[in-house]
Design a protein around this motif. Structure first.
Motif, PDB file in Angstrom:
ATOM      1  N   ARG A  44      18.151  59.201  21.960  1.00 26.94           N
ATOM      2  CA  ARG A  44      17.412  59.940  22.983  1.00 26.94           C
ATOM      3  C   ARG A  44      16.900  59.000  24.070  1.00 26.94           C
ATOM      4  N   GLY A  45      16.642  59.571  25.239  1.00 26.25           N
ATOM      5  CA  GLY A  45      16.399  58.729  26.403  1.00 26.25           C
ATOM      6  C   GLY A  45      14.977  58.302  26.647  1.00 26.25           C
ATOM      7  N   SER A  46      14.039  58.761  25.841  1.00 24.21           N
ATOM      8  CA  SER A  46      12.646  58.399  26.123  1.00 24.21           C
ATOM      9  C   SER A  46      12.430  56.921  25.891  1.00 24.21           C
ATOM     10  N   HIS A  47      11.619  56.337  26.689  1.00 26.59           N
ATOM     11  CA  HIS A  47      11.359  54.896  26.642  1.00 26.59           C
ATOM     12  C   HIS A  47       9.913  54.644  26.248  1.00 26.59           C
ATOM     13  N   VAL A  48       9.742  53.742  25.300  1.00 31.03           N
ATOM     14  CA  VAL A  48       8.382  53.347  24.928  1.00 31.03           C
ATOM     15  C   VAL A  48       8.053  52.071  25.676  1.00 31.03           C
ATOM     16  N   PRO A  49       7.126  52.096  26.614  1.00 32.82           N
ATOM     17  CA  PRO A  49       6.841  50.896  27.407  1.00 32.82           C
ATOM     18  C   PRO A  49       6.465  49.728  26.517  1.00 32.82           C
ATOM     19  N   GLY A  97       3.841  47.876  11.918  1.00 36.23           N
ATOM     20  CA  GLY A  97       2.686  48.071  11.052  1.00 36.23           C
ATOM     21  C   GLY A  97       1.940  46.795  10.706  1.00 36.23           C
ATOM     22  N   VAL A  98       2.646  45.660  10.648  1.00 35.22           N
ATOM     23  CA  VAL A  98       1.974  44.396  10.321  1.00 35.22           C
ATOM     24  C   VAL A  98       1.589  43.610  11.579  1.00 35.22           C
ATOM     25  N   GLY A  99       1.797  44.210  12.736  1.00 35.79           N
ATOM     26  CA  GLY A  99       1.414  43.546  13.976  1.00 35.79           C
ATOM     27  C   GLY A  99       2.394  42.503  14.456  1.00 35.79           C
ATOM     28  N   ALA A 100       3.671  42.641  14.059  1.00 34.12           N
ATOM     29  CA  ALA A 100       4.670  41.624  14.389  1.00 34.12           C
ATOM     30  C   ALA A 100       5.378  41.871  15.712  1.00 34.12           C
ATOM     31  N   VAL A 101       5.296  43.080  16.250  1.00 32.57           N
ATOM     32  CA  VAL A 101       6.126  43.466  17.397  1.00 32.57           C
ATOM     33  C   VAL A 101       5.315  43.441  18.688  1.00 32.57           C
ATOM     34  N   THR A 102       5.837  42.734  19.684  1.00 29.82           N
ATOM     35  CA  THR A 102       5.179  42.721  20.986  1.00 29.82           C
ATOM     36  C   THR A 102       5.859  43.630  21.991  1.00 29.82           C
ATOM     37  N   GLU A 103       7.087  44.094  21.678  1.00 28.51           N
ATOM     38  CA  GLU A 103       7.773  44.981  22.609  1.00 28.51           C
ATOM     39  C   GLU A 103       8.729  45.902  21.860  1.00 28.51           C
ATOM     40  N   LEU A 104       8.540  47.212  22.041  1.00 27.68           N
ATOM     41  CA  LEU A 104       9.476  48.208  21.526  1.00 27.68           C
ATOM     42  C   LEU A 104      10.456  48.556  22.640  1.00 27.68           C
ATOM     43  N   VAL A 105      11.741  48.529  22.318  1.00 22.58           N
ATOM     44  CA  VAL A 105      12.773  48.674  23.341  1.00 22.58           C
ATOM     45  C   VAL A 105      13.838  49.636  22.842  1.00 22.58           C
ATOM     46  N   ARG A 106      14.285  50.547  23.685  1.00 22.97           N
ATOM     47  CA  ARG A 106      15.397  51.394  23.276  1.00 22.97           C
ATOM     48  C   ARG A 106      16.671  50.550  23.291  1.00 22.97           C
ATOM     49  N   ILE A 107      17.642  50.938  22.495  1.00 20.01           N
ATOM     50  CA  ILE A 107      18.775  50.067  22.223  1.00 20.01           C
ATOM     51  C   ILE A 107      19.596  49.758  23.469  1.00 20.01           C
ATOM     52  N   ASP A 108      19.689  50.699  24.406  1.00 23.27           N
ATOM     53  CA  ASP A 108      20.495  50.434  25.596  1.00 23.27           C
ATOM     54  C   ASP A 108      19.810  49.471  26.561  1.00 23.27           C
ATOM     55  N   LYS A 109      18.548  49.141  26.313  1.00 25.88           N
ATOM     56  CA  LYS A 109      17.824  48.172  27.129  1.00 25.88           C
ATOM     57  C   LYS A 109      17.565  46.860  26.376  1.00 25.88           C
ATOM     58  N   MET A 110      18.003  46.781  25.114  1.00 23.74           N
ATOM     59  CA  MET A 110      17.664  45.621  24.290  1.00 23.74           C
ATOM     60  C   MET A 110      18.335  44.337  24.791  1.00 23.74           C
ATOM     61  N   ALA A 111      19.585  44.421  25.224  1.00 25.78           N
ATOM     62  CA  ALA A 111      20.267  43.213  25.706  1.00 25.78           C
ATOM     63  C   ALA A 111      19.530  42.624  26.904  1.00 25.78           C
ATOM     64  N   ASP A 112      19.073  43.472  27.815  1.00 23.62           N
ATOM     65  CA  ASP A 112      18.316  42.981  28.971  1.00 23.62           C
ATOM     66  C   ASP A 112      17.027  42.303  28.518  1.00 23.62           C
ATOM     67  N   ALA A 113      16.366  42.880  27.516  1.00 23.73           N
ATOM     68  CA  ALA A 113      15.121  42.294  27.016  1.00 23.73           C
ATOM     69  C   ALA A 113      15.367  40.929  26.379  1.00 23.73           C
ATOM     70  N   VAL A 114      16.459  40.800  25.639  1.00 24.52           N
ATOM     71  CA  VAL A 114      16.809  39.515  25.019  1.00 24.52           C
ATOM     72  C   VAL A 114      17.153  38.486  26.097  1.00 24.52           C
ATOM     73  N   SER A 152      15.763  55.722  19.547  1.00 16.05           N
ATOM     74  CA  SER A 152      17.150  55.269  19.511  1.00 16.05           C
ATOM     75  C   SER A 152      17.556  54.700  18.151  1.00 16.05           C
ATOM     76  N   SER A 153      16.632  54.654  17.192  1.00 17.12           N
ATOM     77  CA  SER A 153      16.937  54.140  15.854  1.00 17.12           C
ATOM     78  C   SER A 153      17.521  55.231  14.970  1.00 17.12           C
ATOM     79  N   THR A 154      18.555  54.895  14.221  1.00 16.29           N
ATOM     80  CA  THR A 154      19.053  55.814  13.202  1.00 16.29           C
ATOM     81  C   THR A 154      17.995  56.012  12.128  1.00 16.29           C
ATOM     82  N   VAL A 155      17.382  54.906  11.707  1.00 20.31           N
ATOM     83  CA  VAL A 155      16.266  54.925  10.759  1.00 20.31           C
ATOM     84  C   VAL A 155      15.204  53.973  11.297  1.00 20.31           C
TER      85      VAL A 155
END
Length: 348
Positions: free
Chosen positions: A143-148, A321-338, A309-312
């Protein structure tokens, strides 16, 4: 999507064109009563229609139907009536393993080798897999929604060699196709852990080498990881990133998953520090959460695939949940983020 109530029996559509195998699989799956065969099909075309009308919880499908349309069945089922699909194949780990990985990319959740003769242990493992994937909420398309994304709080140290570590499980091959296809020109080695039956590793790498913008190979022990190349952990070995950019393949510790995402992420955090970029993709369970936290605590960049965009969403959710993630990215934008994270490490 699965809407099965807690405690309800798991309804399976079995797609198998050999009558002896079909009868055997029916007996194996139904022996304990919690799994029931809702219907059977011997062709891909029939299976597509049957799933649409029966709405089962799981589809168990022979990868090599005589009509040659198994892949089409997977694609059409996931487009029309998204349902957790388990594929079985007798032809592993030979050249047909690549076809199995294609099936995973097309939307199948799990692939298992079908033994010449089913032992009680193998039957139990088959039932366990059906029970596990029946709980997965599958989607038709990302789905196309983006989590900033949240801004990263710790700046990377300038001038270090960045390294990208990626982990995935259920739904991972499809996500990796999208991510690796967008990493052209990346000035960092890419290390990947994908939870997968060891018999499928060679096929996975063969498939990814055809879709990746970077060269792809199975990691070797004491090999030096080079920027602009992708290294997949082999089956039954943990992949570690050590001093000097050397890769280490080890059997211990004994973990639920081997290779383990936590093991890869922790080693990258130890060796690369703030030059590490950790990426948690779709998957079931919590492997990788603590390791990604180690990268975060070392000042590295930590990205995770968003829920839409996750299957699971299990592995990314555990990392959040453990505070490890600084950025949530939809899969079609992940390469740009990397690519962006790598540039932040290497900028002058």
């Amino acid at each position: 999507m699965s809407g099965r109530a807690a405690g309800a029996r798991i309804r399976v559509v079995l797609v198998e064109d050999e009558s002896a195998q079909r009868s055997q699989l029916m007996s194996i799956l139904q022996v304990q009563g919690d799994i029931v065969i809702a219907d059977c099909s011997s062709t891909a075309a029939e299976a597509i229609e049957l799933v649409a009308t029966t709405r089962p919880d799981v589809v168990v499908l022979d990868l090599h139907l005589r009509d040659g349309q198994s892949q089409r069945a997977i694609e059409q089922i996931m487009a029309r009536t998204p349902t957790p699909i388990l594929i079985l194949s007798t032809q592993l780990p030979d050249r047909h393993a690549a076809s199995a990985v294609e099936a995973l990319v097309a939307g199948a959740l799990e692939a298992r080798q079908r033994p010449p003769r089913w032992t009680p242990a193998e039957g139990a493992e088959l039932r366990r897999t059906v029970r596990q994937i029946s709980k997965v909420q599958v989607i038709r398309h990302p789905r196309g929604s983006h989590v900033p994304g949240q801004p990263r709080g710790t700046a990377a140290r300038v001038g270090q060699q960045p390294v990208v570590a990626i982990a995935a499980s259920t739904g991972g091959p499809s996500a990796l196709v999208t991510l690796l296809g967008g990493l052209a020109g990346l000035e960092a080695p890419v290390l990947v852990v994908q939870h997968l039956d060891p018999g499928f590793t060679a096929g996975l790498v063969e498939w990814m080498s055809r879709v990746s913008a970077l060269p792809v190979e199975i990691a070797g022990h004491q090999q030096v990881a080079r920027p602009g190349r992708v290294y997949f952990a082999p089956g039954e070995r943990h992949l570690h990133y050590a001093a000097g950019g050397r890769l280490e393949l080890v059997e211990s510790p004994a973990t639920t998953h081997r290779p383990s995402a936590d093991e890869l992420f922790r080693s990258v955090a130890r060796t690369a520090g703030s030059a590490a970029i950790g990426v948690q993709l779709t998957g079931m369970g919590d492997d990788g959460a603590q390791g990604l936290l180690a990268i975060h605590q070392s000042g590295g960049a930590t990205l995770a695939q968003d829920e839409a965009s996750s299957t699971v969403f299990g592995m990314p959710k555990a990392a959040v949940g453990v505070g490890a993630v600084t950025e949530l990215v939809r899969i079609d934008k992940m390469a740009d983020a990397v690519q962006r994270a790598v540039r932040e490490v290497t900028r002058a």
